[in-house]
Write an enzyme that holds these catalytic residues in place. Structure first.
Site, short mmCIF file in Angstrom:
data_model
loop_
_atom_site.label_atom_id
_atom_site.label_comp_id
_atom_site.label_asym_id
_atom_site.label_seq_id
_atom_site.Cartn_x
_atom_site.Cartn_y
_atom_site.Cartn_z
N PHE A 1 4.97 -1.14 24.90
CA PHE A 1 4.53 -1.23 23.50
C PHE A 1 5.77 -1.44 22.64
O PHE A 1 6.67 -0.60 22.64
CB PHE A 1 3.86 0.10 23.16
CG PHE A 1 3.22 0.21 21.80
CD1 PHE A 1 1.96 -0.32 21.57
CD2 PHE A 1 3.87 0.88 20.77
CE1 PHE A 1 1.34 -0.17 20.32
CE2 PHE A 1 3.26 1.03 19.53
CZ PHE A 1 2.00 0.51 19.30
N PRO B 1 15.55 -1.48 15.25
CA PRO B 1 16.70 -0.72 14.78
C PRO B 1 16.54 -0.27 13.32
O PRO B 1 16.92 0.84 12.96
CB PRO B 1 17.87 -1.70 14.95
CG PRO B 1 17.43 -2.61 16.06
CD PRO B 1 15.95 -2.74 15.93
N ALA C 1 13.52 -0.05 11.67
CA ALA C 1 12.15 0.39 11.37
C ALA C 1 11.62 1.26 12.52
O ALA C 1 11.07 0.75 13.49
CB ALA C 1 11.23 -0.81 11.15
N ILE D 1 12.45 0.75 23.71
CA ILE D 1 11.14 0.41 24.28
C ILE D 1 11.01 1.01 25.68
O ILE D 1 11.69 0.55 26.63
CB ILE D 1 10.93 -1.13 24.31
CG1 ILE D 1 11.14 -1.73 22.90
CG2 ILE D 1 9.54 -1.47 24.87
CD1 ILE D 1 10.26 -1.14 21.80
N GLY E 1 19.75 32.87 34.37
CA GLY E 1 20.76 31.95 34.90
C GLY E 1 20.16 30.93 35.85
O GLY E 1 20.57 29.76 35.86
N GLU F 1 6.65 8.53 19.63
CA GLU F 1 5.25 8.29 19.19
C GLU F 1 5.01 8.85 17.80
O GLU F 1 3.91 9.33 17.49
CB GLU F 1 4.25 8.83 20.23
CG GLU F 1 4.42 8.08 21.53
CD GLU F 1 3.18 7.88 22.34
OE1 GLU F 1 2.07 7.99 21.79
OE2 GLU F 1 3.33 7.59 23.54
N1 COS Z 1 -6.14 4.07 11.69
C1 COS Z 1 -6.64 3.11 10.89
N2 COS Z 1 -6.00 2.65 9.77
C2 COS Z 1 -4.80 3.17 9.48
C3 COS Z 1 -4.20 4.17 10.29
C4 COS Z 1 -4.93 4.61 11.42
N3 COS Z 1 -4.44 5.56 12.22
N4 COS Z 1 -3.01 4.49 9.76
C5 COS Z 1 -2.85 3.74 8.67
N5 COS Z 1 -3.93 2.94 8.50
C6 COS Z 1 -4.14 1.98 7.41
C7 COS Z 1 -4.16 2.71 6.07
O1 COS Z 1 -5.45 3.19 5.77
C8 COS Z 1 -3.68 1.62 5.14
O2 COS Z 1 -4.74 0.75 4.81
P1 COS Z 1 -5.51 0.86 3.36
O3 COS Z 1 -4.50 0.74 2.30
O4 COS Z 1 -6.47 -0.25 3.42
O5 COS Z 1 -6.18 2.21 3.37
C9 COS Z 1 -2.72 0.81 5.97
O6 COS Z 1 -3.02 1.10 7.33
C10 COS Z 1 -1.28 1.15 5.70
O7 COS Z 1 -1.14 2.54 5.96
P2 COS Z 1 -0.12 3.47 5.19
O8 COS Z 1 -0.18 3.17 3.72
O9 COS Z 1 -0.38 4.88 5.60
O10 COS Z 1 1.27 2.92 5.75
P3 COS Z 1 2.74 3.51 5.64
O11 COS Z 1 3.67 2.38 5.55
O12 COS Z 1 2.78 4.55 4.57
O13 COS Z 1 3.01 4.17 7.07
C11 COS Z 1 2.93 5.81 8.82
C12 COS Z 1 2.20 5.03 7.71
C13 COS Z 1 4.19 6.51 8.35
C14 COS Z 1 1.91 6.82 9.29
C15 COS Z 1 3.27 4.84 9.98
O14 COS Z 1 4.29 3.94 9.59
C16 COS Z 1 3.68 5.55 11.26
O15 COS Z 1 2.84 6.01 12.02
N6 COS Z 1 5.01 5.63 11.52
C17 COS Z 1 5.50 6.16 12.77
C18 COS Z 1 5.58 5.05 13.77
C19 COS Z 1 5.65 5.57 15.16
O16 COS Z 1 4.86 6.42 15.56
N7 COS Z 1 6.57 5.03 15.92
C20 COS Z 1 6.71 5.45 17.26
C21 COS Z 1 7.23 4.33 18.03
S1 COS Z 1 6.04 3.47 18.84
S2 COS Z 1 5.81 4.60 20.47
#
Ligand code: COS
Length: 389
Positions: A132, A137, A139, A166, A350, A373
């Protein structure tokens, strides 16, 4: 008034099929995976033979539908399975997690029938491995801010950018890659998910990262330089990739919690056995209240975590949105697993610090749980946003 009937709407009994799956996985982990954990740690590789056995057990298709060769056991069944697999060392659960929980899951959730017919059978069989690719870097937590771009070029898209950290990036055949198709639209219409063959010209895998733990599971960069991906390999629709990523992570966070419950339960069992056998001051240390209280807290936290996982998985299977529950599960169970392994090490004293018990390894492996995650701070943001909306 005497109650004679057990209410059927709330039933904690696992089906016979899941009980059978659980016991066969317990045996598999005990016989095949735990005994080679130290070898995996020392060599930083899972032996080919062990991966073949995991394949024969059908582990790579666990969460997927039967029409593609998956186990068809839903999210609850997958969580029950991952709980058992969490008793193996983290290298194994990471390999499965990158493939099943998020890599191939993105396509399983949102891919077209054509895409799934083409790719899912080999993924379910474990003949091909997936990963996935969302993080970059610049984001990580701010996943909507990715800069890898996908430019339309005839019947294909041309991908440019760097994905990093990744998991399984070095061994995977395919990746779900998230790239910007319209920079003006960002998370809402500007990001698209692609199913990418990692052996495509223009894709380079970086050297494996040097880590604190999780030996046997590798992370690396994936570098895209004008890598051509056919337009038919878009997962879902153009512009909906951020939603695919978030929905996939919801699934991943639940099953990650299940693995935490399994590893913590195993640490508790080891701690109980050790506390009963280790004699100090003329008695087993299990007679000491200080040790008893640690065991009691570990058991209580595992009980809470397990019930959260099962409830979240039940909600996922019922088709309702479960993003908040997934965030709660991920936040709580990862912190719980870190706390439990820390207590296990303390009880072992220990010996716990020495390589032989496997506890120092589990201690190092656990730390990433609160980070990957989605960090636990991000999980709190998701929970709070839901509470306050
Ligand atoms: N299911 C469905 N829709 C979702 C959702 C979900 N789980 N999460 C967000 N959305 C939708 C929101 O509803 C929003 O749409 P609307 O404006 O139409 O309502 C849109 O996606 C954007 O969401 P949001 O405004 O919450 O985006 P942000 O940029 O604020 O980011 C977080 C949200 C921080 C939660 C997200 O960037 C995140 O999960 N970051 C962590 C990433 C991560 O886990 N990385 C791990 C590496 S991959 S293993």
């Amino acid at each position: 008034m005497a109650m004679t009937q057990v209410p059927q709407s709330l039933n904690f009994e696992l089906s016979d099929d899941l009980k059978l799956l659980k016991s066969s996985l317990r045996e598999f982990v005990e016989k095949e995976l735990w005994p080679i954990a130290e070898q995996v740690e020392e060599t930083d590789e899972i032996p080919r033979g062990a991966i073949d056995k995991m394949r024969e057990m059908g582990l790579f298709g666990l969460p997927f539908s039967e029409e593609y060769g998956g186990a068809g056991i839903g999210e609850l069944g997958y969580c029950v399975a991952l709980e058992e697999l969490g008793r193996a060392s983290a290298a194994f659960t990471n390999l499965l997690g990158a493939h099943c929980s998020i890599g191939a899951m993105a396509m399983h959730i949102d891919g077209s029938k054509e895409l799934k017919d083409r790719f899912m059978p080999a993924l379910c069989a474990g003949d091909k491995l997936a990963c996935f690719a969302l993080s970059e870097p610049g984001a990580g937590s701010d996943a909507a801010n990715i800069s890898t771009s996908a430019r339309r070029d005839g019947d294909a898209y041309s991908l440019n950018g760097v994905k990093h950290f990744i998991t399984s990036g070095d061994v995977a055949d395919y990746a779900s890659v998230f790239a910007v198709t319209d920079p003006k639209l960002g998370a809402r219409g500007g990001i698209t998910a692609f199913w990418v063959d990692l052996n495509t010209p223009g894709v380079t895998r970086g050297p494996k990262d040097r880590k604190m733990g999780l030996f046997g599971s590798h992370t690396c960069e994936l570098i895209f330089q004008d890598a051509k991906v056919p337009a038919e390999n878009i997962i879902g629709k153009v512009g909906f990739g951020f939603l695919t990523a978030m929905k996939t992570l919801d699934m991943g966070r639940l099953s990650l919690g299940a693995g935490c419950v399994g590893s913590a339960a195993f640490m508790l069992e080891k701690s109980i056995a050790y506390a009963k056998e280790r004699v100090q001051f003329g008695k087993p240390i299990a007679a000491k209240q200080a040790v008893q209280f640690m065991l009691a807290d570990m058991a209580t936290e595992i009980y809470a975590g397990r019930n959260m996982v099962y409830h979240g998985a039940w909600k996922a299977d019922s088709g309702e949105r479960f993003s908040m529950e997934a965030a709660m599960v991920k936040r709580y169970c990862s912190d719980m697993a870190i706390h439990v392994v820390d207590r296990a090490l303390q009880i072992h004293g220990g010996s716990g610090f020495m390589k032989e018990t496997g506890i120092e390894r589990a201690y190092r492996d656990a730390r990433i749980l609160a980070i990957y995650e989605g960090t636990n701070e991000i999980q709190r943001m998701i929970i709070a946003e839901e509470l306050l909306k």
